[in-house]
Design a protein around this motif. Structure first.
Motif, PDB file in Angstrom:
ATOM      1  N   TYR A   1       4.235  -9.752 -13.040  1.00  0.00           N
ATOM      2  CA  TYR A   1       5.650  -9.996 -13.315  1.00  0.00           C
ATOM      3  C   TYR A   1       6.433 -10.154 -12.013  1.00  0.00           C
ATOM      4  CZ  TYR A   1      10.339  -9.488 -15.242  1.00  0.00           C
ATOM      5  OH  TYR A   1      11.660  -9.703 -15.569  1.00  0.00           O
ATOM      6  N   PHE A   2       6.175  -9.264 -11.054  1.00  0.00           N
ATOM      7  CA  PHE A   2       6.897  -9.330  -9.781  1.00  0.00           C
ATOM      8  C   PHE A   2       6.546 -10.605  -8.998  1.00  0.00           C
ATOM      9  CE2 PHE A   2       6.922  -4.495 -10.042  1.00  0.00           C
ATOM     10  CZ  PHE A   2       8.246  -4.442 -10.438  1.00  0.00           C
ATOM     11  N   VAL A   3       5.270 -10.987  -9.017  1.00  0.00           N
ATOM     12  CA  VAL A   3       4.846 -12.197  -8.306  1.00  0.00           C
ATOM     13  C   VAL A   3       5.429 -13.433  -8.962  1.00  0.00           C
ATOM     14  CG1 VAL A   3       2.851 -13.637  -7.726  1.00  0.00           C
ATOM     15  CG2 VAL A   3       2.724 -11.160  -7.406  1.00  0.00           C
ATOM     16  N   ARG A   4       5.357 -13.489 -10.281  1.00  0.00           N
ATOM     17  CA  ARG A   4       5.836 -14.663 -11.013  1.00  0.00           C
ATOM     18  C   ARG A   4       7.338 -14.866 -10.836  1.00  0.00           C
ATOM     19  NH1 ARG A   4       5.192 -14.961 -17.451  1.00  0.00           N
ATOM     20  NH2 ARG A   4       7.097 -13.734 -17.261  1.00  0.00           N
ATOM     21  N   ASN A   5       8.069 -13.767 -10.669  1.00  0.00           N
ATOM     22  CA  ASN A   5       9.516 -13.866 -10.503  1.00  0.00           C
ATOM     23  C   ASN A   5       9.940 -13.967  -9.036  1.00  0.00           C
ATOM     24  OD1 ASN A   5      11.183 -13.393 -13.227  1.00  0.00           O
ATOM     25  ND2 ASN A   5       9.245 -12.288 -13.357  1.00  0.00           N
TER      26      ASN A   5
ATOM     27  N   SER B   1       5.338 -11.973  -2.513  1.00  0.00           N
ATOM     28  CA  SER B   1       4.417 -13.082  -2.267  1.00  0.00           C
ATOM     29  C   SER B   1       3.029 -12.541  -1.932  1.00  0.00           C
ATOM     30  CB  SER B   1       4.926 -13.946  -1.108  1.00  0.00           C
ATOM     31  OG  SER B   1       3.918 -14.823  -0.654  1.00  0.00           O
ATOM     32  N   LEU B   2       2.030 -12.945  -2.709  1.00  0.00           N
ATOM     33  CA  LEU B   2       0.664 -12.504  -2.441  1.00  0.00           C
ATOM     34  C   LEU B   2       0.164 -13.031  -1.099  1.00  0.00           C
ATOM     35  CD1 LEU B   2      -1.072 -12.877  -5.926  1.00  0.00           C
ATOM     36  CD2 LEU B   2      -0.179 -10.806  -4.856  1.00  0.00           C
ATOM     37  N   LYS B   3       0.608 -14.226  -0.727  1.00  0.00           N
ATOM     38  CA  LYS B   3       0.192 -14.802   0.550  1.00  0.00           C
ATOM     39  C   LYS B   3       0.650 -13.931   1.710  1.00  0.00           C
ATOM     40  CE  LYS B   3       0.381 -19.074   3.247  1.00  0.00           C
ATOM     41  NZ  LYS B   3       0.921 -20.458   3.323  1.00  0.00           N
ATOM     42  N   GLU B   4       1.883 -13.436   1.627  1.00  0.00           N
ATOM     43  CA  GLU B   4       2.416 -12.585   2.696  1.00  0.00           C
ATOM     44  C   GLU B   4       1.732 -11.224   2.734  1.00  0.00           C
ATOM     45  OE1 GLU B   4       6.582 -12.311   2.057  1.00  0.00           O
ATOM     46  OE2 GLU B   4       6.983 -14.411   2.578  1.00  0.00           O
ATOM     47  N   MET B   5       1.149 -10.808   1.597  1.00  0.00           N
ATOM     48  CA  MET B   5       0.550  -9.480   1.510  1.00  0.00           C
ATOM     49  C   MET B   5      -0.977  -9.493   1.612  1.00  0.00           C
ATOM     50  SD  MET B   5       2.715  -7.359  -1.330  1.00  0.00           S
ATOM     51  CE  MET B   5       1.842  -5.874  -0.814  1.00  0.00           C
ATOM     52  N   ARG B   6      -1.558 -10.659   1.905  1.00  0.00           N
ATOM     53  CA  ARG B   6      -3.020 -10.764   1.833  1.00  0.00           C
ATOM     54  C   ARG B   6      -3.727  -9.787   2.766  1.00  0.00           C
ATOM     55  NH1 ARG B   6      -1.045 -15.316   4.368  1.00  0.00           N
ATOM     56  NH2 ARG B   6      -1.907 -15.826   6.430  1.00  0.00           N
ATOM     57  N   LEU B   7      -3.172  -9.530   3.945  1.00  0.00           N
ATOM     58  CA  LEU B   7      -3.812  -8.593   4.876  1.00  0.00           C
ATOM     59  C   LEU B   7      -3.750  -7.170   4.328  1.00  0.00           C
ATOM     60  CD1 LEU B   7      -5.237  -8.255   7.566  1.00  0.00           C
ATOM     61  CD2 LEU B   7      -2.987  -8.013   8.663  1.00  0.00           C
ATOM     62  N   ALA B   8      -2.594  -6.782   3.801  1.00  0.00           N
ATOM     63  CA  ALA B   8      -2.442  -5.444   3.222  1.00  0.00           C
ATOM     64  C   ALA B   8      -3.338  -5.283   2.000  1.00  0.00           C
ATOM     65  CB  ALA B   8      -0.984  -5.186   2.849  1.00  0.00           C
ATOM     66  N   ILE B   9      -3.472  -6.339   1.204  1.00  0.00           N
ATOM     67  CA  ILE B   9      -4.333  -6.300   0.017  1.00  0.00           C
ATOM     68  C   ILE B   9      -5.783  -6.074   0.437  1.00  0.00           C
ATOM     69  CG2 ILE B   9      -5.297  -7.706  -1.853  1.00  0.00           C
ATOM     70  CD1 ILE B   9      -2.487  -8.986  -2.116  1.00  0.00           C
ATOM     71  N   GLY B  10      -6.228  -6.808   1.459  1.00  0.00           N
ATOM     72  CA  GLY B  10      -7.598  -6.661   1.939  1.00  0.00           C
ATOM     73  C   GLY B  10      -7.882  -5.269   2.471  1.00  0.00           C
ATOM     74  N   CYS B  11      -6.954  -4.730   3.276  1.00  0.00           N
ATOM     75  CA  CYS B  11      -7.135  -3.387   3.848  1.00  0.00           C
ATOM     76  C   CYS B  11      -7.115  -2.318   2.758  1.00  0.00           C
ATOM     77  CB  CYS B  11      -6.040  -3.102   4.879  1.00  0.00           C
ATOM     78  SG  CYS B  11      -6.202  -4.052   6.407  1.00  0.00           S
ATOM     79  N   THR B  12      -6.245  -2.506   1.764  1.00  0.00           N
ATOM     80  CA  THR B  12      -6.162  -1.546   0.665  1.00  0.00           C
ATOM     81  C   THR B  12      -7.453  -1.534  -0.143  1.00  0.00           C
ATOM     82  OG1 THR B  12      -3.765  -1.842   0.498  1.00  0.00           O
ATOM     83  CG2 THR B  12      -4.875  -0.887  -1.412  1.00  0.00           C
ATOM     84  N   PHE B  13      -7.997  -2.727  -0.420  1.00  0.00           N
ATOM     85  CA  PHE B  13      -9.240  -2.822  -1.193  1.00  0.00           C
ATOM     86  C   PHE B  13     -10.382  -2.116  -0.466  1.00  0.00           C
ATOM     87  CE2 PHE B  13     -13.156  -4.623  -2.731  1.00  0.00           C
ATOM     88  CZ  PHE B  13     -12.933  -4.816  -4.089  1.00  0.00           C
ATOM     89  N   ILE B  14     -10.506  -2.398   0.837  1.00  0.00           N
ATOM     90  CA  ILE B  14     -11.580  -1.783   1.618  1.00  0.00           C
ATOM     91  C   ILE B  14     -11.392  -0.264   1.683  1.00  0.00           C
ATOM     92  CG2 ILE B  14     -12.580  -1.612   3.931  1.00  0.00           C
ATOM     93  CD1 ILE B  14     -11.863  -4.620   4.261  1.00  0.00           C
ATOM     94  N   GLY B  15     -10.161   0.167   1.929  1.00  0.00           N
ATOM     95  CA  GLY B  15      -9.883   1.603   1.997  1.00  0.00           C
ATOM     96  C   GLY B  15     -10.214   2.316   0.699  1.00  0.00           C
ATOM     97  N   ALA B  16      -9.816   1.714  -0.445  1.00  0.00           N
ATOM     98  CA  ALA B  16     -10.075   2.330  -1.745  1.00  0.00           C
ATOM     99  C   ALA B  16     -11.571   2.372  -2.051  1.00  0.00           C
ATOM    100  CB  ALA B  16      -9.332   1.574  -2.848  1.00  0.00           C
ATOM    101  N   ALA B  17     -12.283   1.315  -1.678  1.00  0.00           N
ATOM    102  CA  ALA B  17     -13.738   1.275  -1.901  1.00  0.00           C
ATOM    103  C   ALA B  17     -14.434   2.377  -1.105  1.00  0.00           C
ATOM    104  CB  ALA B  17     -14.287  -0.094  -1.514  1.00  0.00           C
ATOM    105  N   ILE B  18     -14.015   2.545   0.153  1.00  0.00           N
ATOM    106  CA  ILE B  18     -14.608   3.599   0.991  1.00  0.00           C
ATOM    107  C   ILE B  18     -14.271   4.981   0.416  1.00  0.00           C
ATOM    108  CG2 ILE B  18     -14.565   4.683   3.272  1.00  0.00           C
ATOM    109  CD1 ILE B  18     -14.003   1.880   4.433  1.00  0.00           C
ATOM    110  N   GLY B  19     -13.030   5.131  -0.038  1.00  0.00           N
ATOM    111  CA  GLY B  19     -12.619   6.408  -0.624  1.00  0.00           C
ATOM    112  C   GLY B  19     -13.396   6.750  -1.874  1.00  0.00           C
ATOM    113  N   ALA B  20     -13.609   5.752  -2.742  1.00  0.00           N
ATOM    114  CA  ALA B  20     -14.349   5.979  -3.983  1.00  0.00           C
ATOM    115  C   ALA B  20     -15.797   6.369  -3.696  1.00  0.00           C
ATOM    116  CB  ALA B  20     -14.304   4.725  -4.854  1.00  0.00           C
ATOM    117  N   GLU B  21     -16.344   5.847  -2.613  1.00  0.00           N
ATOM    118  CA  GLU B  21     -17.710   6.208  -2.220  1.00  0.00           C
ATOM    119  C   GLU B  21     -17.727   7.584  -1.551  1.00  0.00           C
ATOM    120  OE1 GLU B  21     -21.848   5.696  -1.762  1.00  0.00           O
ATOM    121  OE2 GLU B  21     -20.376   4.603  -2.970  1.00  0.00           O
ATOM    122  N   ALA B  22     -16.742   7.847  -0.687  1.00  0.00           N
ATOM    123  CA  ALA B  22     -16.708   9.099   0.071  1.00  0.00           C
ATOM    124  C   ALA B  22     -16.514  10.316  -0.815  1.00  0.00           C
ATOM    125  CB  ALA B  22     -15.606   9.046   1.121  1.00  0.00           C
TER     126      ALA B  22
END
Length: 259
Positions: A64-68, A72-93
């Protein structure tokens, strides 16, 4: 497991309410996780099923927020990537590390967040200049809070929001929109590990996901139309409730012994 239609209906309604609250201030898991446990779902499966349903809610709000055009996902792509990696490591740790230290620290952090929003000056209507670079923010906040969500979880939305407001200098509405995008990212990363382990109960998770999706869409609309008027008190309330709930879980025996 065998679940009655009445229980499924109640879980659907709980997930709808949780999705509505979570889209604005986080903390929807305070409703859904206890509901799953009360329905007789074992704790590890309850955590996994809760991640499944909450992923749909956070996706609904993010979409909803992106569509409106609020984020912008493009502006957040670096934060999205870091968040995904961080969460994956956390779920394993979390499978190898004792979560006791975090369990003790998080209520204090949540109380600090609620006090910050309670006493902070009136939030800006527009975003200002960030205190650190976009890359540093993505690495420290995206990666760090993402790791926490995969590892433990309570209060992730509130922590992301206060980071976007204080460090990123975003308005409360813009901070909430960006929070849901990163919250969805960390949810998906952790959920993948739960699916690999075969933990989610799909029947329950998908029924609740529909409710969470609907509730999150309604909550996202309120963020856009009501903005700070609703977000600020909800962030304060949910942070306080989460902190008190965690403190009670940790120290209820000691508190009861005093009376």
């Amino acid at each position: 497991m065998d679940i009655s239609f009445e229980i499924l209906t109640l879980l659907f309604l709980v997930a709808t309410a949780a999705g509505f609250i979570d889209a604005m201030a986080g903390g929807g898991g305070l409703l859904t996780l206890p509901a799953l446990l009360a329905a007789g779902v074992p704790p590890t499966q309850a955590l996994a099923t809760n991640k499944l349903q909450s992923s749909f809610g956070s996706f609904s709000a993010s979409w909803y927020f992106v569509r409106n055009g609020i984020v912008s996902l493009k502006e957040m792509r670096l934060a999205i990537g870091c968040t995904f990696i961080g969460a994956a490591i956390g779920a394993e740790a979390v499978q190898y590390v004792d979560a006791g230290i975090l369990t003790s620290l998080i209520p204090i952090l949540l109380l600090a967040i609620s006090l910050y929003f309670l006493f902070m000056p009136k939030a800006k209507a527009h975003s200002g200049e960030a205190k650190i670079s976009e890359a540093m923010f993505a690495l420290c906040v995206g990666g760090g809070v993402g790791f926490y969500d995969g590892f433990f979880g309570p209060g992730t939305g509130s922590i992301f929001t206060v980071c976007f407001v204080v460090i990123g200098q975003f308005s409360l509405v813009a901070a909430t929109a960006r929070t849901k995008v990163l919250n969805f990212t960390s949810n998906i990363a952790a959920l993948l590990f739960f699916i690999i382990a075969g933990l989610p109960i799909w029947q329950l998770g998908l029924v609740m996901a529909v409710g969470g999706f609907i509730g999150a869409r309604l909550g996202a609309k309120v963020v856009v139309t009501k903005g700070q008027k609703w977000i600020r008190p909800l962030v304060i309330t949910m942070s306080m409730v989460m902190a008190l709930k965690l403190l009670w879980q940790q120290h209820h025996q000691w508190l009861l012994s005093m009376f």
